[in-house]
Design an enzyme around this catalytic site. Structure first.
Site, mmCIF file in Angstrom:
data_model
loop_
_atom_site.group_PDB
_atom_site.id
_atom_site.type_symbol
_atom_site.label_atom_id
_atom_site.label_comp_id
_atom_site.label_asym_id
_atom_site.label_seq_id
_atom_site.Cartn_x
_atom_site.Cartn_y
_atom_site.Cartn_z
ATOM 1 N N GLU A 191 0.842 -1.207 0.000
ATOM 2 C CA GLU A 191 0.000 0.000 0.000
ATOM 3 C C GLU A 191 0.875 1.254 0.000
ATOM 4 O O GLU A 191 0.698 2.152 -0.829
ATOM 5 C CB GLU A 191 -0.940 0.011 1.215
ATOM 6 N N HIS A 450 -27.620 -4.627 -13.126
ATOM 7 C CA HIS A 450 -26.792 -4.467 -14.321
ATOM 8 C C HIS A 450 -26.764 -2.993 -14.724
ATOM 9 O O HIS A 450 -27.809 -2.350 -14.678
ATOM 10 C CB HIS A 450 -27.384 -5.293 -15.464
HETATM 11 P P1 FAD Z 1 -4.402 0.319 18.221
HETATM 12 O O1 FAD Z 1 -5.172 0.922 17.114
HETATM 13 O O2 FAD Z 1 -2.935 0.210 18.086
HETATM 14 O O3 FAD Z 1 -4.805 1.147 19.528
HETATM 15 C C1 FAD Z 1 -4.214 0.958 20.757
HETATM 16 C C2 FAD Z 1 -4.185 2.280 21.475
HETATM 17 O O4 FAD Z 1 -3.789 2.052 22.830
HETATM 18 C C3 FAD Z 1 -3.187 3.284 20.914
HETATM 19 O O5 FAD Z 1 -3.835 4.478 20.557
HETATM 20 C C4 FAD Z 1 -2.178 3.512 22.041
HETATM 21 O O6 FAD Z 1 -1.743 4.851 22.129
HETATM 22 C C5 FAD Z 1 -2.991 3.130 23.262
HETATM 23 N N1 FAD Z 1 -2.185 2.656 24.389
HETATM 24 C C6 FAD Z 1 -1.227 1.689 24.395
HETATM 25 N N2 FAD Z 1 -0.755 1.489 25.638
HETATM 26 C C7 FAD Z 1 -1.423 2.344 26.454
HETATM 27 C C8 FAD Z 1 -1.389 2.592 27.834
HETATM 28 N N3 FAD Z 1 -0.587 1.916 28.652
HETATM 29 N N4 FAD Z 1 -2.205 3.547 28.336
HETATM 30 C C9 FAD Z 1 -3.050 4.254 27.517
HETATM 31 N N5 FAD Z 1 -3.126 4.038 26.194
HETATM 32 C C10 FAD Z 1 -2.336 3.093 25.661
HETATM 33 N N6 FAD Z 1 -6.533 -2.562 9.430
HETATM 34 C C11 FAD Z 1 -7.636 -2.707 8.664
HETATM 35 O O7 FAD Z 1 -8.544 -3.458 9.031
HETATM 36 N N7 FAD Z 1 -7.760 -2.021 7.477
HETATM 37 C C12 FAD Z 1 -6.796 -1.198 7.022
HETATM 38 O O8 FAD Z 1 -6.939 -0.602 5.953
HETATM 39 C C13 FAD Z 1 -5.626 -1.042 7.811
HETATM 40 N N8 FAD Z 1 -4.643 -0.217 7.396
HETATM 41 C C14 FAD Z 1 -3.533 -0.066 8.186
HETATM 42 C C15 FAD Z 1 -2.522 0.766 7.726
HETATM 43 C C16 FAD Z 1 -1.373 0.944 8.477
HETATM 44 C C17 FAD Z 1 -0.286 1.853 7.975
HETATM 45 C C18 FAD Z 1 -1.252 0.282 9.734
HETATM 46 C C19 FAD Z 1 -0.034 0.477 10.579
HETATM 47 C C20 FAD Z 1 -2.251 -0.552 10.186
HETATM 48 C C21 FAD Z 1 -3.405 -0.734 9.418
HETATM 49 N N9 FAD Z 1 -4.430 -1.585 9.820
HETATM 50 C C22 FAD Z 1 -5.536 -1.749 9.034
HETATM 51 C C23 FAD Z 1 -4.385 -2.305 11.115
HETATM 52 C C24 FAD Z 1 -5.199 -1.557 12.182
HETATM 53 O O9 FAD Z 1 -4.687 -0.253 12.323
HETATM 54 C C25 FAD Z 1 -5.133 -2.303 13.520
HETATM 55 O O10 FAD Z 1 -5.547 -3.633 13.341
HETATM 56 C C26 FAD Z 1 -6.032 -1.629 14.552
HETATM 57 O O11 FAD Z 1 -5.630 -0.296 14.757
HETATM 58 C C27 FAD Z 1 -5.990 -2.396 15.883
HETATM 59 O O12 FAD Z 1 -6.740 -1.728 16.847
HETATM 60 P P2 FAD Z 1 -6.355 -1.822 18.409
HETATM 61 O O13 FAD Z 1 -7.361 -0.957 19.101
HETATM 62 O O14 FAD Z 1 -6.218 -3.224 18.811
HETATM 63 O O15 FAD Z 1 -4.920 -1.172 18.531
HETATM 64 P P1 NAD Z 2 3.000 -8.525 6.983
HETATM 65 O O1 NAD Z 2 3.221 -9.604 7.949
HETATM 66 O O2 NAD Z 2 1.733 -8.472 6.205
HETATM 67 O O3 NAD Z 2 4.174 -8.547 5.890
HETATM 68 C C1 NAD Z 2 5.527 -8.485 6.228
HETATM 69 C C2 NAD Z 2 6.339 -9.104 5.104
HETATM 70 O O4 NAD Z 2 7.715 -8.846 5.362
HETATM 71 C C3 NAD Z 2 6.185 -10.612 5.011
HETATM 72 O O5 NAD Z 2 5.741 -10.957 3.714
HETATM 73 C C4 NAD Z 2 7.585 -11.143 5.331
HETATM 74 O O6 NAD Z 2 7.906 -12.310 4.605
HETATM 75 C C5 NAD Z 2 8.483 -9.966 4.941
HETATM 76 N N1 NAD Z 2 9.783 -9.916 5.628
HETATM 77 C C6 NAD Z 2 10.018 -10.060 6.956
HETATM 78 N N2 NAD Z 2 11.348 -9.921 7.213
HETATM 79 C C7 NAD Z 2 11.959 -9.681 6.019
HETATM 80 C C8 NAD Z 2 13.322 -9.452 5.633
HETATM 81 N N3 NAD Z 2 14.320 -9.417 6.515
HETATM 82 N N4 NAD Z 2 13.583 -9.233 4.323
HETATM 83 C C9 NAD Z 2 12.579 -9.250 3.405
HETATM 84 N N5 NAD Z 2 11.280 -9.459 3.720
HETATM 85 C C10 NAD Z 2 10.970 -9.672 5.009
HETATM 86 O O7 NAD Z 2 3.231 -7.146 7.783
HETATM 87 P P2 NAD Z 2 2.995 -5.628 7.404
HETATM 88 O O8 NAD Z 2 2.826 -5.432 5.940
HETATM 89 O O9 NAD Z 2 4.077 -4.891 8.100
HETATM 90 O O10 NAD Z 2 1.601 -5.327 8.103
HETATM 91 C C11 NAD Z 2 1.428 -5.444 9.517
HETATM 92 C C12 NAD Z 2 0.004 -5.623 9.890
HETATM 93 O O11 NAD Z 2 -0.782 -4.485 9.585
HETATM 94 C C13 NAD Z 2 -0.615 -6.788 9.142
HETATM 95 O O12 NAD Z 2 -1.073 -7.704 10.111
HETATM 96 C C14 NAD Z 2 -1.755 -6.220 8.373
HETATM 97 O O13 NAD Z 2 -2.900 -7.030 8.493
HETATM 98 C C15 NAD Z 2 -2.021 -4.863 9.010
HETATM 99 N N6 NAD Z 2 -2.392 -3.932 7.932
HETATM 100 C C16 NAD Z 2 -3.567 -4.136 7.278
HETATM 101 C C17 NAD Z 2 -3.913 -3.325 6.219
HETATM 102 C C18 NAD Z 2 -5.199 -3.572 5.492
HETATM 103 O O14 NAD Z 2 -6.033 -4.289 6.018
HETATM 104 N N7 NAD Z 2 -5.397 -2.994 4.312
HETATM 105 C C19 NAD Z 2 -3.070 -2.312 5.811
HETATM 106 C C20 NAD Z 2 -1.881 -2.134 6.492
HETATM 107 C C21 NAD Z 2 -1.567 -2.953 7.562
#
Ligand code: FAD
Ligand code: NAD
Length: 471
Positions: A191, A450
């Site tokens: 992405e 459609h």
């Molecule tokens: P988090 O969202 O990480 O929330 C945890 C929160 O707890 C944080 O705000 C943190 O500050 C807080 N916290 C931690 N410790 C403490 C503490 N001790 N006291 C108070 N607060 C604390 N998932 C999708 O389904 N679709 C997507 O398109 C998607 N895109 C993503 C793109 C990126 C770049 C990334 C990094 C992730 C993406 N994900 C996506 C994954 C998604 O963001 C996570 O699965 C989701 O945020 C998990 O929710 P959570 O509440 O478990 O954790």
């Molecule tokens: P990922 O586990 O999807 O992919 C990491 C990749 O890195 C793997 O394919 C692995 O083989 C490779 N890798 C690891 N070590 C390596 C090395 N030394 N050299 C080369 N390749 C190596 O992890 P991610 O892309 O970092 O995403 C993390 C999490 O965030 C995922 O669980 C994903 O579900 C979530 N996420 C979800 C979305 C979405 O739903 N659209 C978007 C962003 C993130």
């Protein structure tokens, strides 16, 4: 909140898992507090994950399309320029609108929002270091851990979020790097790699495995996705492992090794994106103060009702087992509150969709072909290409296909894999079908409007037991 006040539920973490649980608990009439340390609600997803990445994906796609795919649509454009600062501002507007919206929902549902860092003082008491200074503590009959995850660092390469970045840095670079290397060809790598490639970077993705897309993506679909991304200008080095990095010079250098067929060499880039997975985040939470366990990957250990060893302390979202997805966290939040309030709750882990928001999008739900083969589960396949779908043709957006896997005896849907325009929306239909145990014939005999892309979904279903009409 006063130190002595007791809540029905105290939630640590205001991400998707935590904030949804808080709203649900408020709706159920529980006295609830949610502790969040980042200064905004919504966690990784809203602040530095799902939402800002989709804003940049959408707008970079638009930019790329205007530049490279407008003339053949009869649109003559003049001087197209990227204004990166304005694109970032549009992203921030979406983010703040949504995070503020959650604050409003907290108020509406009577949730107390405590800004600070929570840690266990005892099994029922959470001490909070307040963001604005000072300390308080809150006592909960029930406590929910929802502290999420963080990017896994790459050993020896220090993250500065400028030249060596995680997804967080990749969401706010202030200029387009000439050359970017992405370590890891999973969802984040593809992405964010797409965004910067569309904006003009020369992007190379280095992936350890021989397939892109991370865990779960169907191999046939992943191969198509790779070809299409390559056509857009993203380079791939598969079967290649990054073994070490050095950011001390003008360029960031990476040593890569043949892992599964790749070759050993030194690569150089202006910016390196580390996207090798995420790990549970429990730093400073004081789990050790109350003897709670994490497994070898740092995930908080729970039972099927989200209970830790202390049965009034539950845990959901990225910090525990299962796919790290926002919608998975959201389902668990509702179920966990239902367990607390009513004694029952449910999440169907076999029916959690995944979407990669590249162009075309890739989306899937249920089992993929390689897993069915590995588990010796019989299956039949129905496919339909978007090149034969009328709406895709009118949209001049015909790359990709729908692939359905079904039980050969009963036609029951086992999995659906889509690469194509709007795959992320279309997968909802497959998810519903799978949840209700539909057969592919049920799907194919359901009338679809459609001309829509969803007709490709219907025709792939048809192709599992008969023949598609239009292909
Ligand atoms: P988090 O969202 O990480 O929330 C945890 C929160 O707890 C944080 O705000 C943190 O500050 C807080 N916290 C931690 N410790 C403490 C503490 N001790 N006291 C108070 N607060 C604390 N998932 C999708 O389904 N679709 C997507 O398109 C998607 N895109 C993503 C793109 C990126 C770049 C990334 C990094 C992730 C993406 N994900 C996506 C994954 C998604 O963001 C996570 O699965 C989701 O945020 C998990 O929710 P959570 O509440 O478990 O954790
Ligand atoms: P990922 O586990 O999807 O992919 C990491 C990749 O890195 C793997 O394919 C692995 O083989 C490779 N890798 C690891 N070590 C390596 C090395 N030394 N050299 C080369 N390749 C190596 O992890 P991610 O892309 O970092 O995403 C993390 C999490 O965030 C995922 O669980 C994903 O579900 C979530 N996420 C979800 C979305 C979405 O739903 N659209 C978007 C962003 C993130």
């Amino acid at each position: 909140c006063s130190a002595a006040e007791e809540k029905d539920l105290v939630i640590i973490g205001g991400g998707v898992a935590g904030y949804v649980a808080a709203i649900k608990a408020g709706q159920e009439g529980l006295k609830v507090a949610c502790i969040e340390k980042r200064g905004a609600l919504g966690g990784t997803c809203l602040n530095v994950g799902c939402i800002p990445s989709k804003s940049l994906l959408n707008n970079s796609h638009l930019y790329h399309q205007i530049m490279h795919d407008s003339k053949n649509r009869g649109i003559e454009v003049g001087d197209v320029k990227l204004n990166l600062q304005a694109m970032m501002k549009a992203k921030e507007t979406s983010v703040t609108g949504l995070t503020k919206g959650i604050e409003y929902l907290f108020k509406k549902n009577g949730v107390e929002y405590i800004k600070g860092t929570g840690s266990f003082a005892s099994e029922h008491e959470v001490r909070v270091k307040l963001t604005d200074g000072g300390e308080t503590s809150v006592v909960g009959k029930n406590i929910l851990i929802a502290t999420g995850s963080e990017a896994t660092p790459f050993p020896g390469l220090e993250i500065d979020e400028k030249r060596v970045i995680t997804s967080t840095g990749a969401l706010s670079l202030d200029k387009v790097p000439e050359k970017m290397i992405v370590i890891g060809g999973g969802i984040i790598g593809l992405e964010m790699g797409s965004v910067w490639s569309r904006l003009g970077s020369q992007v190379t993705v280095v992936e350890f495995l021989n397939q892109i897309g991370g865990p779960g993506m169907d191999t046939e679909i992943a191969t198509q996705a790779q070809k299409l991304l390559k056509k857009q200008g993203v380079d791939f080095k598969l079967g290649t492992k990054v073994v070490s990095g050095d950011a001390s010079g003008e360029k960031v250098k990476l040593e890569v090794d043949a892992a599964k067929g790749g070759k050993a060499e030194t690569l150089e880039a202006d910016v390196v994106l580390v996207a090798i997975g995420r790990r549970p985040y429990t730093a400073g939470l004081g789990l050790e103060n109350i003897g709670l366990e994490v497994d070898e990957r740092g995930r908080v250990v729970i039972d099927s009702e989200y209970r830790t060893k202390a049965s009034h302390i539950r845990c959901i979202g990225d910090v525990t087992f299962g796919p790290m997805l926002a919608h998975k966290a959201e389902e668990e939040a509702v179920a966990a509150v239902e367990f607390i309030k009513k004694g029952y709750g449910h999440v169907n882990y076999g029916v959690i969709p995944s979407v990669m928001y590249t162009h075309p999008e890739v989306a899937w739900v249920g089992q993929n072909e390689q897993d069915l083969k590995k588990d010796n589960i019989p299956y039949k396949i129905g496919t339909f290409p978007f090149s034969a779908n009328s709406r895709a043709k009118t949209n001049l957006d015909t790359d990709g296909m729908v692939k359905m896997l079904a039980d050969p005896e009963t036609d029951r849907l086992l999995g659906c894999h889509i690469i194509g325009p709007n795959a992320g929306e279309m997968i909802a239909e497959a998810t519903l079908a799978l949840e209700y145990g539909a057969s592919t014939e049920d799907i194919a005999r359901t009338c679809h409007a459609h001309p829509t892309l969803a007709e490709a979904f219907k025709e792939a279903a048809m192709a599992t037991y008969s023949k598609a009409i239009h292909f």
